[in-house]
Design a protein around this motif. Structure first.
Motif, PDB file in Angstrom:
ATOM      1  N   GLU A 152      15.696  -6.283  23.640  1.00 51.05           N
ATOM      2  CA  GLU A 152      15.267  -5.257  23.838  1.00 51.05           C
ATOM      3  C   GLU A 152      15.327  -4.496  22.295  1.00 51.05           C
ATOM      4  O   GLU A 152      14.692  -3.590  22.114  1.00 51.05           O
ATOM      5  N   ASP A 153      16.105  -5.146  21.296  1.00 53.11           N
ATOM      6  CA  ASP A 153      16.116  -4.621  19.884  1.00 53.11           C
ATOM      7  C   ASP A 153      15.206  -5.661  19.165  1.00 53.11           C
ATOM      8  O   ASP A 153      15.519  -6.621  19.007  1.00 53.11           O
ATOM      9  N   ARG A 154      14.257  -5.090  18.710  1.00 56.91           N
ATOM     10  CA  ARG A 154      13.315  -5.771  18.073  1.00 56.91           C
ATOM     11  C   ARG A 154      12.404  -4.883  17.079  1.00 56.91           C
ATOM     12  O   ARG A 154      12.180  -3.840  17.354  1.00 56.91           O
ATOM     13  N   LEU A 155      11.873  -5.641  16.313  1.00 60.87           N
ATOM     14  CA  LEU A 155      11.021  -4.957  15.075  1.00 60.87           C
ATOM     15  C   LEU A 155       9.520  -5.433  15.400  1.00 60.87           C
ATOM     16  O   LEU A 155       9.493  -6.772  15.313  1.00 60.87           O
ATOM     17  N   HIS A 156       8.670  -4.667  15.617  1.00 65.27           N
ATOM     18  CA  HIS A 156       7.318  -5.246  15.816  1.00 65.27           C
ATOM     19  C   HIS A 156       6.288  -4.750  14.622  1.00 65.27           C
ATOM     20  O   HIS A 156       6.262  -3.575  14.425  1.00 65.27           O
ATOM     21  N   VAL A 157       5.776  -5.657  13.891  1.00 66.20           N
ATOM     22  CA  VAL A 157       5.001  -5.347  12.645  1.00 66.20           C
ATOM     23  C   VAL A 157       3.601  -5.556  13.000  1.00 66.20           C
ATOM     24  O   VAL A 157       3.300  -7.121  13.485  1.00 66.20           O
ATOM     25  N   VAL A 158       2.830  -4.727  12.883  1.00 69.60           N
ATOM     26  CA  VAL A 158       1.339  -4.972  13.330  1.00 69.60           C
ATOM     27  C   VAL A 158       0.814  -4.796  11.895  1.00 69.60           C
ATOM     28  O   VAL A 158       0.864  -3.713  11.082  1.00 69.60           O
ATOM     29  N   ILE A 159      -0.105  -5.693  11.319  1.00 64.66           N
ATOM     30  CA  ILE A 159      -0.976  -5.771  10.298  1.00 64.66           C
ATOM     31  C   ILE A 159      -2.287  -5.646  10.484  1.00 64.66           C
ATOM     32  O   ILE A 159      -3.092  -6.485  11.208  1.00 64.66           O
ATOM     33  N   HIS A 160      -3.058  -4.637  10.225  1.00 70.78           N
ATOM     34  CA  HIS A 160      -4.421  -4.324  10.246  1.00 70.78           C
ATOM     35  C   HIS A 160      -5.122  -4.525   9.032  1.00 70.78           C
ATOM     36  O   HIS A 160      -4.673  -3.993   8.069  1.00 70.78           O
ATOM     37  N   ARG A 161      -6.164  -5.290   8.980  1.00 71.43           N
ATOM     38  CA  ARG A 161      -6.845  -5.296   7.704  1.00 71.43           C
ATOM     39  C   ARG A 161      -8.462  -4.622   7.987  1.00 71.43           C
ATOM     40  O   ARG A 161      -8.884  -4.515   9.110  1.00 71.43           O
ATOM     41  N   VAL A 162      -9.017  -4.584   6.840  1.00 70.85           N
ATOM     42  CA  VAL A 162     -10.713  -4.122   6.870  1.00 70.85           C
ATOM     43  C   VAL A 162     -11.159  -5.323   7.426  1.00 70.85           C
ATOM     44  O   VAL A 162     -10.960  -6.440   6.939  1.00 70.85           O
ATOM     45  N   VAL A 163     -12.132  -5.103   8.522  1.00 74.33           N
ATOM     46  CA  VAL A 163     -12.777  -6.171   9.265  1.00 74.33           C
ATOM     47  C   VAL A 163     -14.361  -6.408   8.630  1.00 74.33           C
ATOM     48  O   VAL A 163     -14.882  -5.348   8.193  1.00 74.33           O
ATOM     49  N   GLY A 164     -14.664  -7.298   9.053  1.00 77.95           N
ATOM     50  CA  GLY A 164     -16.137  -7.597   8.731  1.00 77.95           C
ATOM     51  C   GLY A 164     -16.399  -8.489   7.239  1.00 77.95           C
ATOM     52  O   GLY A 164     -15.562  -9.065   6.760  1.00 77.95           O
ATOM     53  N   ASP A 165     -17.626  -8.456   6.798  1.00 80.67           N
ATOM     54  CA  ASP A 165     -17.940  -9.538   5.385  1.00 80.67           C
ATOM     55  C   ASP A 165     -17.405  -8.351   4.165  1.00 80.67           C
ATOM     56  O   ASP A 165     -18.123  -7.903   3.646  1.00 80.67           O
ATOM     57  N   THR A 166     -16.115  -8.907   3.933  1.00 79.24           N
ATOM     58  CA  THR A 166     -15.617  -8.049   2.747  1.00 79.24           C
ATOM     59  C   THR A 166     -14.396  -8.839   2.209  1.00 79.24           C
ATOM     60  O   THR A 166     -13.974  -9.651   2.592  1.00 79.24           O
ATOM     61  N   ASP A 167     -14.214  -8.543   0.787  1.00 76.78           N
ATOM     62  CA  ASP A 167     -13.283  -9.127   0.236  1.00 76.78           C
ATOM     63  C   ASP A 167     -12.031  -8.227   0.136  1.00 76.78           C
ATOM     64  O   ASP A 167     -11.230  -8.082  -0.730  1.00 76.78           O
ATOM     65  N   ASP A 168     -12.085  -7.192   0.903  1.00 74.67           N
ATOM     66  CA  ASP A 168     -11.034  -6.043   0.780  1.00 74.67           C
ATOM     67  C   ASP A 168      -9.636  -6.352   1.055  1.00 74.67           C
ATOM     68  O   ASP A 168      -9.566  -6.927   2.298  1.00 74.67           O
ATOM     69  N   ASP A 169      -8.863  -6.496   0.248  1.00 75.96           N
ATOM     70  CA  ASP A 169      -7.429  -6.823   0.492  1.00 75.96           C
ATOM     71  C   ASP A 169      -6.459  -5.816   1.174  1.00 75.96           C
ATOM     72  O   ASP A 169      -5.386  -6.001   1.533  1.00 75.96           O
ATOM     73  N   ARG A 170      -7.206  -4.515   1.502  1.00 79.16           N
ATOM     74  CA  ARG A 170      -6.202  -3.574   1.911  1.00 79.16           C
ATOM     75  C   ARG A 170      -5.816  -3.816   3.313  1.00 79.16           C
ATOM     76  O   ARG A 170      -6.520  -4.190   4.249  1.00 79.16           O
ATOM     77  N   ARG A 171      -4.597  -3.458   3.617  1.00 84.51           N
ATOM     78  CA  ARG A 171      -3.864  -3.763   4.821  1.00 84.51           C
ATOM     79  C   ARG A 171      -3.252  -2.362   5.424  1.00 84.51           C
ATOM     80  O   ARG A 171      -2.632  -1.880   4.335  1.00 84.51           O
ATOM     81  N   THR A 172      -3.002  -2.194   6.470  1.00 89.54           N
ATOM     82  CA  THR A 172      -2.049  -1.020   6.880  1.00 89.54           C
ATOM     83  C   THR A 172      -1.068  -1.821   7.739  1.00 89.54           C
ATOM     84  O   THR A 172      -1.502  -2.343   8.648  1.00 89.54           O
ATOM     85  N   VAL A 173       0.353  -1.723   7.425  1.00 91.64           N
ATOM     86  CA  VAL A 173       1.234  -2.338   8.197  1.00 91.64           C
ATOM     87  C   VAL A 173       2.041  -1.250   8.757  1.00 91.64           C
ATOM     88  O   VAL A 173       2.759  -0.366   8.225  1.00 91.64           O
ATOM     89  N   THR A 174       2.269  -1.584  10.249  1.00 89.57           N
ATOM     90  CA  THR A 174       2.889  -0.628  10.916  1.00 89.57           C
ATOM     91  C   THR A 174       4.291  -1.113  11.496  1.00 89.57           C
ATOM     92  O   THR A 174       4.150  -2.366  12.240  1.00 89.57           O
ATOM     93  N   LEU A 175       5.436  -0.628  11.132  1.00 86.91           N
ATOM     94  CA  LEU A 175       6.568  -1.205  11.687  1.00 86.91           C
ATOM     95  C   LEU A 175       7.083  -0.290  12.688  1.00 86.91           C
ATOM     96  O   LEU A 175       7.423   0.831  12.504  1.00 86.91           O
ATOM     97  N   THR A 176       7.341  -0.996  13.718  1.00 84.85           N
ATOM     98  CA  THR A 176       7.850  -0.330  14.943  1.00 84.85           C
ATOM     99  C   THR A 176       9.301  -0.866  15.330  1.00 84.85           C
ATOM    100  O   THR A 176       9.207  -1.982  15.716  1.00 84.85           O
ATOM    101  N   GLY A 177      10.089  -0.055  15.238  1.00 84.61           N
ATOM    102  CA  GLY A 177      11.651  -0.456  15.912  1.00 84.61           C
ATOM    103  C   GLY A 177      12.031  -0.210  17.119  1.00 84.61           C
ATOM    104  O   GLY A 177      11.644   1.011  17.573  1.00 84.61           O
ATOM    105  N   TYR A 178      12.080  -1.061  18.072  1.00 86.14           N
ATOM    106  CA  TYR A 178      12.546  -0.844  19.650  1.00 86.14           C
ATOM    107  C   TYR A 178      13.932  -1.142  19.583  1.00 86.14           C
ATOM    108  O   TYR A 178      14.613  -1.987  19.101  1.00 86.14           O
TER     109      TYR A 178
END
Length: 190
Positions: A152-178
């Protein structure tokens, strides 16, 4: 870096998808803490892993979510460096799980890639993660719907990146502790 906030009130970064948790729970656990972090390179993703490793301890379960190429293994490489474990952290896709023993007094890192595992916890039980969990930090890529019942105690890390034909290295990392383990944790990682 952004400070932790209430999981219910955070839009995504400009140009990146919103990553707010769905309906406030995941397999019965309520999010205790959440933080969003902008990352703009693989080096910064590795550094984020090193900073996160300082907050991890034996028994922690970390679930990594993100599409192919999002940076899950790169983040795990940083976790391994921060935890001071032996062996190069690489994608465990073909072996499914790798154990990286500690070089010092810290916990081992168990790195699992559940991508090819179709079943839920039943199939994951063959890996004996429940045996490894108390003494290790267990990181599971593609573990959504498969490993939540391990703790029940876990850390969920979601990594979103820009999608499509791109070389964009930007990511949004969401850390959610449960769970109680993460209720007072500082996930800002500054």
């Amino acid at each position: 870096m952004e400070a932790p906030h209430n999981p219910a009130d955070a839009p995504g970064a400009p140009g990146l998808p919103d990553t707010a948790p769905q309906s406030g729970s995941q397999n019965g656990s309520r999010p205790a803490r959440e933080a969003r972090i902008a990352v703009d390179s693989a080096a910064r993703m590795t550094e984020l892993g090193r900073r996160l490793a300082v907050r991890l301890r034996p028994g922690d379960l970390v679930m990594l979510t993100g599409e192919l190429g999002a940076g899950k293994t790169t983040l795990t490489r940083g976790l391994g460096e921060g935890l001071g474990v032996r062996g190069a952290v690489t994608s465990p896709t073909f072996v499914i799980a790798r154990v990286h023993p500690p070089l010092g007094d810290g916990p081992a890192l168990v790195h699992v890639d559940a991508y090819r595992l179709g079943g839920g916890l039943d199939e994951m039980e063959d890996l004996d993660l429940d045996v490894s969990l108390p003494d290790s930090v267990v990181v599971v890529e593609w573990g959504d719907g498969k490993v939540e019942d391990l703790s029940e105690d876990r850390l969920h890390v979601v990594i979103h990146r820009v999608v499509g034909d791109t070389d964009d290295d930007r990511r949004t990392v969401t850390l959610t502790g449960y769970g109680a383990r993460w209720a007072d944790a500082d996930l800002a990682l500054e």
